[in-house]
Design a protein around this motif. Structure first.
Motif, PDB file in Angstrom:
ATOM      1  N   ASP A  67       0.824  -1.218   0.000  1.00  4.06           N
ATOM      2  CA  ASP A  67       0.000   0.000   0.000  1.00  4.06           C
ATOM      3  C   ASP A  67       0.854   1.263   0.000  1.00  4.06           C
ATOM      4  OD1 ASP A  67      -2.266  -1.546  -0.038  1.00  4.06           O
ATOM      5  OD2 ASP A  67      -2.767  -1.273   2.077  1.00  4.06           O
ATOM      6  N   MET A  68       1.977   1.222   0.715  1.00  2.00           N
ATOM      7  CA  MET A  68       2.877   2.381   0.737  1.00  2.00           C
ATOM      8  C   MET A  68       3.453   2.630  -0.658  1.00  2.00           C
ATOM      9  SD  MET A  68       3.297   3.883   3.797  1.00  2.00           S
ATOM     10  CE  MET A  68       4.989   4.483   3.933  1.00  2.00           C
ATOM     11  N   PRO A 121      14.506   6.646   6.335  1.00  2.00           N
ATOM     12  CA  PRO A 121      13.712   5.595   6.982  1.00  2.00           C
ATOM     13  C   PRO A 121      12.255   6.015   7.149  1.00  2.00           C
ATOM     14  CG  PRO A 121      15.206   6.644   8.546  1.00  2.00           C
ATOM     15  CD  PRO A 121      15.591   7.134   7.201  1.00  2.00           C
ATOM     16  N   TYR A 122      11.350   5.065   6.979  1.00  2.00           N
ATOM     17  CA  TYR A 122       9.927   5.380   7.122  1.00  2.00           C
ATOM     18  C   TYR A 122       9.283   4.677   8.318  1.00  2.00           C
ATOM     19  CZ  TYR A 122       9.266   0.969   4.524  1.00  2.00           C
ATOM     20  OH  TYR A 122       9.304  -0.340   4.101  1.00  2.00           O
ATOM     21  N   MET A 123      10.009   3.751   8.975  1.00  2.00           N
ATOM     22  CA  MET A 123       9.485   3.157  10.200  1.00  2.00           C
ATOM     23  C   MET A 123      10.598   2.491  10.986  1.00  2.00           C
ATOM     24  SD  MET A 123       7.477  -0.333   9.066  1.00  2.00           S
ATOM     25  CE  MET A 123       7.362  -0.874  10.759  1.00  2.00           C
ATOM     26  N   LEU A 239      11.344   9.454  -4.695  1.00  2.52           N
ATOM     27  CA  LEU A 239      10.740   8.637  -3.641  1.00  2.52           C
ATOM     28  C   LEU A 239      10.877   9.295  -2.272  1.00  2.52           C
ATOM     29  CD1 LEU A 239      11.560   4.909  -4.487  1.00  2.52           C
ATOM     30  CD2 LEU A 239       9.317   6.003  -4.378  1.00  2.52           C
ATOM     31  N   ASP A 240      12.031   9.889  -2.020  1.00  2.00           N
ATOM     32  CA  ASP A 240      12.207  10.604  -0.748  1.00  2.00           C
ATOM     33  C   ASP A 240      11.166  11.711  -0.611  1.00  2.00           C
ATOM     34  OD1 ASP A 240      14.130   9.499   0.945  1.00  2.00           O
ATOM     35  OD2 ASP A 240      15.799  10.388  -0.150  1.00  2.00           O
ATOM     36  N   LYS A 241      10.926  12.427  -1.696  1.00  2.00           N
ATOM     37  CA  LYS A 241       9.954  13.516  -1.678  1.00  2.00           C
ATOM     38  C   LYS A 241       8.540  12.974  -1.430  1.00  2.00           C
ATOM     39  CE  LYS A 241       8.475  17.528  -4.441  1.00  2.00           C
ATOM     40  NZ  LYS A 241       7.040  17.236  -4.569  1.00  2.00           N
ATOM     41  N   ALA A 242       8.189  11.898  -2.142  1.00  2.00           N
ATOM     42  CA  ALA A 242       6.856  11.318  -1.997  1.00  2.00           C
ATOM     43  C   ALA A 242       6.637  10.786  -0.582  1.00  2.00           C
ATOM     44  CB  ALA A 242       6.649  10.211  -3.018  1.00  2.00           C
ATOM     45  N   LEU A 243       7.630  10.096  -0.034  1.00  2.00           N
ATOM     46  CA  LEU A 243       7.500   9.557   1.318  1.00  2.00           C
ATOM     47  C   LEU A 243       7.388  10.675   2.348  1.00  2.00           C
ATOM     48  CD1 LEU A 243      10.043   6.586   1.162  1.00  2.00           C
ATOM     49  CD2 LEU A 243       7.578   6.400   1.525  1.00  2.00           C
ATOM     50  N   GLU A 245       6.121  13.635   1.852  1.00  2.00           N
ATOM     51  CA  GLU A 245       4.768  14.191   1.746  1.00  2.00           C
ATOM     52  C   GLU A 245       3.731  13.277   2.391  1.00  2.00           C
ATOM     53  OE1 GLU A 245       4.371  14.700  -2.429  1.00  2.00           O
ATOM     54  OE2 GLU A 245       5.463  16.618  -2.491  1.00  2.00           O
ATOM     55  N   MET A 246       3.915  11.969   2.229  1.00  2.00           N
ATOM     56  CA  MET A 246       2.983  11.001   2.816  1.00  2.00           C
ATOM     57  C   MET A 246       3.014  11.052   4.339  1.00  2.00           C
ATOM     58  SD  MET A 246       3.729   7.888   0.138  1.00  2.00           S
ATOM     59  CE  MET A 246       3.024   6.588   1.138  1.00  2.00           C
ATOM     60  N   LYS A 247       4.191  11.316   4.900  1.00  2.00           N
ATOM     61  CA  LYS A 247       4.296  11.466   6.353  1.00  2.00           C
ATOM     62  C   LYS A 247       3.603  12.749   6.812  1.00  2.00           C
ATOM     63  CE  LYS A 247       8.841   9.196   6.615  1.00  2.00           C
ATOM     64  NZ  LYS A 247      10.266   9.399   6.968  1.00  2.00           N
ATOM     65  N   GLN A 248       3.825  13.832   6.072  1.00  4.41           N
ATOM     66  CA  GLN A 248       3.296  15.137   6.472  1.00  4.41           C
ATOM     67  C   GLN A 248       1.777  15.226   6.371  1.00  4.41           C
ATOM     68  OE1 GLN A 248       5.383  18.102   4.177  1.00  4.41           O
ATOM     69  NE2 GLN A 248       7.296  17.853   5.294  1.00  4.41           N
ATOM     70  N   ASP A 249       1.204  14.649   5.317  1.00  4.25           N
ATOM     71  CA  ASP A 249      -0.243  14.802   5.138  1.00  4.25           C
ATOM     72  C   ASP A 249      -1.066  13.668   5.761  1.00  4.25           C
ATOM     73  OD1 ASP A 249      -0.181  12.646   3.307  1.00  4.25           O
ATOM     74  OD2 ASP A 249      -0.020  13.972   1.578  1.00  4.25           O
ATOM     75  N   GLY A 250      -0.381  12.718   6.437  1.00  4.69           N
ATOM     76  CA  GLY A 250      -1.102  11.677   7.169  1.00  4.69           C
ATOM     77  C   GLY A 250      -1.433  10.432   6.377  1.00  4.69           C
ATOM     78  N   ALA A 251      -1.091  10.395   5.088  1.00  5.50           N
ATOM     79  CA  ALA A 251      -1.411   9.219   4.274  1.00  5.50           C
ATOM     80  C   ALA A 251      -0.678   7.979   4.789  1.00  5.50           C
ATOM     81  CB  ALA A 251      -1.044   9.475   2.813  1.00  5.50           C
ATOM     82  N   ALA A 252       0.609   8.133   5.154  1.00  3.68           N
ATOM     83  CA  ALA A 252       1.380   6.995   5.662  1.00  3.68           C
ATOM     84  C   ALA A 252       0.816   6.508   6.996  1.00  3.68           C
ATOM     85  CB  ALA A 252       2.848   7.387   5.813  1.00  3.68           C
TER      86      ALA A 252
END
Length: 266
Positions: A67-68, A121-123, A239-243, A245-252
């Motif tokens: 999903d990510m 890192p994302y998690m 990908l760094d940019k997309a990830l 943004e996903m952290k900032q807007d709550g999608a992740a």
């Protein structure tokens, strides 16, 4: 003398004309071809790694990292293809350009950084110790003389070997092609403990709490990132940019809530 001079001039003129003709016949250098625009990213994964990436009852690939990756690809305007690979050969698959990214609970380590470029890192994750319910094993010291299992080529093996005294105390460290098989051997008594990624271990323990228990001690904390080829700098930046943004807007965080019941995004 005049006749000789005339012949000489004629000969010189013929030579110059030949040179001029030869130079004009040389073709101009062809322009460099424009690189084709990237429209698809091929993600390599272990398709037996719940809840990060696995097959559901309909044989469809699902999971947290699935999903990510889908969300990131959508933001980048890219098609995403998921390609199951032999996880123990993941670096060869990436360097051989059979996949463009390794996105499946891939732990960031100094050793892997020598051959792989990682996104931020994302998690965070821990290498937990799973034992049968009611086991007398309560600490890492209790693993002395025991048969312990882990997935071949996983960061669990690396984490165990970092604690050399504990590792050397094992009766045996058995490795498996996937975590599911290792946990099955644990439930049937062929293993006495399994060291596994926390996200995987707790997923299975929650399904069968009467069969498994998780020790309080673990083999350390680690971070997950997306693995890329070192020369693929454009995809890395995107990908760094997309990830981010996903952290900032709550999608992740929303994706994490769906799979873990809480926000585990770093």
């Amino acid at each position: 003398m005049k006749k000789f001079a005339a012949v000489a001039l004629l000969t010189l003129g013929a030579v110059l004309a030949g040179c001029s003709k030869q130079e004009s016949a040389t073709p101009a250098a062809a322009p460099e071809p424009t690189p084709a625009a990237v429209t698809k990213i091929v993600v390599g994964l272990d398709d037996n790694f719940p809840p990060m990436g696995f097959r559901d009852d309909k044989n469809q690939l699902v999971g947290f990292d699935i999903d990510m990756a889908k969300e990131a690809a959508k933001r980048l305007g890219l098609e995403v293809e998921f390609k199951p690979i032999d996880w123990s050969a993941k670096e060869a698959e990436l360097s051989g350009k059979r996949v463009d990214a390794l996105w499946n609970g891939l732990t960031i380590t100094e050793e892997r950084k020598q051959n792989i470029a990682f996104t931020a890192p994302y998690m965070e994750n821990h290498q937990i110790i799973v034992v049968p319910a009611g086991s007398a094993i309560k600490t890492k010291a209790d693993l002395a003389g025991k048969v312990v299992g882990a997935q071949e080529g996983s960061s669990a093996v690396d984490a165990i070997k970092k604690e050399d005294a504990v590792f050397q105390s094992f009766k045996e460290l058995k490795t498996f092609g996937d975590n599911v098989t290792a946990l099955m051997d644990l439930s049937t008594g062929r293993l006495e403990a399994v060291v596994v990624d926390e996200v995987v271990g707790r997923y299975y323990v929650a399904k069968k709490p009467d069969q498994y228990a998780v020790l309080e001690e673990n083999f350390g904390t680690e971070e997950y990132g997306v693995g890329l080829r070192k020369d693929d700098t454009e995809l890395h930046a995107k990908l760094d940019k997309a990830l981010g943004e996903m952290k900032q807007d709550g999608a992740a965080a929303n994706i994490a809530e769906q799979w873990f019941g809480k926000n585990i995004i770093k």
